[in-house]
Enzyme design. Structure first.
Site, short mmCIF file in Angstrom:
data_model
loop_
_atom_site.label_atom_id
_atom_site.label_comp_id
_atom_site.label_asym_id
_atom_site.label_seq_id
_atom_site.Cartn_x
_atom_site.Cartn_y
_atom_site.Cartn_z
N GLU A 129 -15.86 7.81 19.27
CA GLU A 129 -15.26 7.13 20.08
C GLU A 129 -14.80 7.96 21.25
O GLU A 129 -14.25 7.09 22.23
CB GLU A 129 -14.04 6.49 18.92
CG GLU A 129 -13.19 5.46 19.80
CD GLU A 129 -11.94 6.19 20.60
OE1 GLU A 129 -11.19 5.11 21.14
OE2 GLU A 129 -11.73 7.28 20.61
N ILE A 144 1.10 -1.21 0.08
CA ILE A 144 -0.07 -0.14 0.06
C ILE A 144 0.77 1.24 -0.01
O ILE A 144 1.50 1.53 0.95
CB ILE A 144 -1.04 0.13 1.20
CG1 ILE A 144 -1.62 -1.18 1.43
CG2 ILE A 144 -1.93 1.29 1.26
CD1 ILE A 144 -2.90 -1.40 0.14
N ASP A 203 3.55 3.51 7.52
CA ASP A 203 3.64 2.86 6.31
C ASP A 203 3.58 1.24 6.59
O ASP A 203 3.02 0.35 6.18
CB ASP A 203 4.84 3.12 5.48
CG ASP A 203 5.18 2.22 4.11
OD1 ASP A 203 4.03 1.90 3.59
OD2 ASP A 203 6.37 2.29 3.53
#
Length: 520
Positions: free
Chosen positions: A177, A50, A321
């Site tokens: 949340e 990704i 990442d």
């Protein structure tokens, strides 16, 4: 991530406990370990890498939304609804079926965004979630823009790659949340009991780019022995799958408890297996953790936690990442999908002898636990599964198939052990894919010098699997992988499997099963 409550103070202690256990002697083996859970993944296509730049682009959008709406994206504020609309627009364009679920808290309307990818078994759902709201003090780019952006980009990668999983994929972005898991509680409470049972795994990602990061994985089986206990049955499989990714890139992880601070809480309360990763909040990074991951000792993992400075400068791109790729790896592995249909060129489930040779070059150094084709005896050490029965059938390639009476009996010791297939002639056309099941199991006395590696060797070499050890308890869990070996077509190749207990004396076990090469 919502604020820490007074009775919760386990994160640092859990990490320190694991860090100081690395020199401990392994516990004796116990009775055969339980069979793998129903979440054990079938042979799957490899997850894509990704691009972190794509995730950062979503963070830029979240910051722009906050800046245009009073500096935050909190429950009941216009910045939150604008964030929902941004994510929904991207998912709708990619082909998801999206639903906006509303609820009321503190006199304000909140929203959950639910996105379903078409297809897959509707009775077996793999669900991935993150909270989309910020605290009122700031834009919430690490908390929790990072989790929200990471799962959004993974969802978009599903669409880009045409992934067709065996299980049904669902993604969720939770509201409120920060005010006590209000959105996720509303979702789980409103689900009929029959729908809850369809959710086979819930993956939660809250703060995955902290600027002084740790690499924490929720301790699904309570293997660190600290805290309130394990998650529901199946949580350990999620934990082990996430750990397998970080092991593959050489990043050690530490367990963190289900302490109730994020949106996994309502799911585990309902008995739904859960897991996820976390890079740290307001807790202080220890010297032992700096030795593992770098960073600054005595400083918070996130010094801008719930503050106005939680902006783009408050995100570690490397941690973001790595965690995003771990999310993709786990979604692909748990959801499962068969490789493209095609012609089977070679298959070996090891139920019959097919000409594998131990120590083919005569250079192995292992003194025990060498590779063999055998019937693995399921074993465990101190409650950690170290060897499993074959993935299918009775036989597998395994480092010392017998259990023995104590820790260290028949495990890999003394260095490297290698086993090599007979010659395999590959066709000269088409796309060639190698798939296999494998695991590398070890206790906390393992190091990064320990490994399991699978290579396909012709005039050049393709590495299909490279797992390295770390100073953690890593239970045996069959994981499947698929690798493109088209670069070797037209050649006669051999599959070479080697494993090493090459660091300090440690309990290391490895196995390989269900080797297959397909032409499509």
């Amino acid at each position: 991530m919502r604020s820490r409550t007074p009775w919760i103070a386990v994160l640092a202690s859990a990490a320190v406990t694991l860090a100081t256990a690395t020199g401990a002697a392994p516990a004796p083996r116990s009775a055969p370990a339980p069979a793998p859970t129903a979440l054990a993944a079938p042979t799957v296509l490899a997850a894509p890498d990704i691009p972190v730049a794509n995730v950062q682009a979503h963070l830029n959008q979240f910051l722009s939304i906050a800046t245009a709406n009073g500096g935050n994206r909190a429950h009941g504020r216009p910045g939150y609804l604008a964030s929902v609309n941004y994510v929904k627009g991207r998912l709708d364009a990619a082909g998801y079926t999206t639903t906006v679920q509303s609820f009321t808290y503190n006199g304000a309307t909140g929203y959950n965004l639910i996105a379903d990818w078409p297809g897959g078994d509707p009775n077996a759902v793999v669900m991935t979630g993150a909270h989309l709201d910020s605290a009122t003090a700031g834009p919430g780019i690490n908390d929790n823009g990072t989790g929200s952006a990471a799962i959004l980009e993974v969802a978009l990668a599903v669409a880009r790659t045409g992934f067709s999983p065996d299980k049904h994929l669902r993604f969720a972005w939770w509201g409120a949340e920060e005010l006590g898991l209000r959105g996720s509680r509303h979702y789980v409470t409103a689900l009929p009991a029959a729908e809850r049972t369809k959710i086979k795994a819930y993956l939660n990602f809250d703060m995955v780019g902290s600027p002084n990061p740790g690499y924490f994985v929720y301790d699904g089986d309570n293997s660190d022995g600290v805290g309130a206990g394990p998650g529901p049955a199946g949580s350990a499989q999620i934990e082990q799958t996430l750990q397998a990714y970080f092991t593959s890139i050489g990043v050690p992880t530490r367990g963190t408890d289900f302490d109730g601070r994020s949106d996994y809480g309502p799911f585990i309360s309902a008995g739904i297996p859960a897991g996820g990763t976390f890079t740290g909040a307001e807790g202080t990074k220890t010297s032992a953790q700096v030795a593992l991951w770098g960073g600054t000792a005595g400083a918070a993992f996130d010094p801008c936690y719930h503050r106005a400075c939680d902006n783009l400068g408050n995100v570690n791109a490397t941690a973001l990442d790595r965690n995003t790729d771990a999310i993709a790896y786990t979604v692909w592995a748990l959801a499962g999908a068969a490789p493209p249909p095609g012609t089977t060129v070679h298959t070996d489930g090891f139920e019959t002898a097919t000409g594998w040779t131990v120590n083919p070059a005569g250079t192995d150094t292992a003194t025990s636990g060498r590779w063999e084709r055998g019937v693995p005896a399921a074993t465990s050490s101190g409650g950690v599964s170290t060897q499993l029965a074959a993935a299918t059938g009775s036989y597998a390639l395994v480092t010392g198939a017998a259990a023995g009476a104590a820790a260290g009996d028949n495990d890999l010791d003394g260095g490297v052990s290698t086993i090599q297939s007979g010659p395999i002639t590959l066709p000269a056309t088409g796309t060639l894919t190698l798939s296999l099941a494998a695991y590398l199991a070890h206790l906390t006395n393992a190091t990064s010098a320990d490994y399991l590696r699978v290579r396909v060797v012709g005039t050049s070499t393709v590495t299909a699997l490279n797992l390295t050890g770390a100073a953690v308890n890593r239970a045996a869990a069959w994981q499947t992988t698929s690798t493109d070996i088209t670069a070797l077509r037209g050649q006669t190749v051999r599959i070479v499997v080697d494993a090493a207990d090459a660091g300090t004396a440690s309990l290391v076990e490895a196995a390989v099963d269900d080797v297959r090469i397909v032409q499509s």
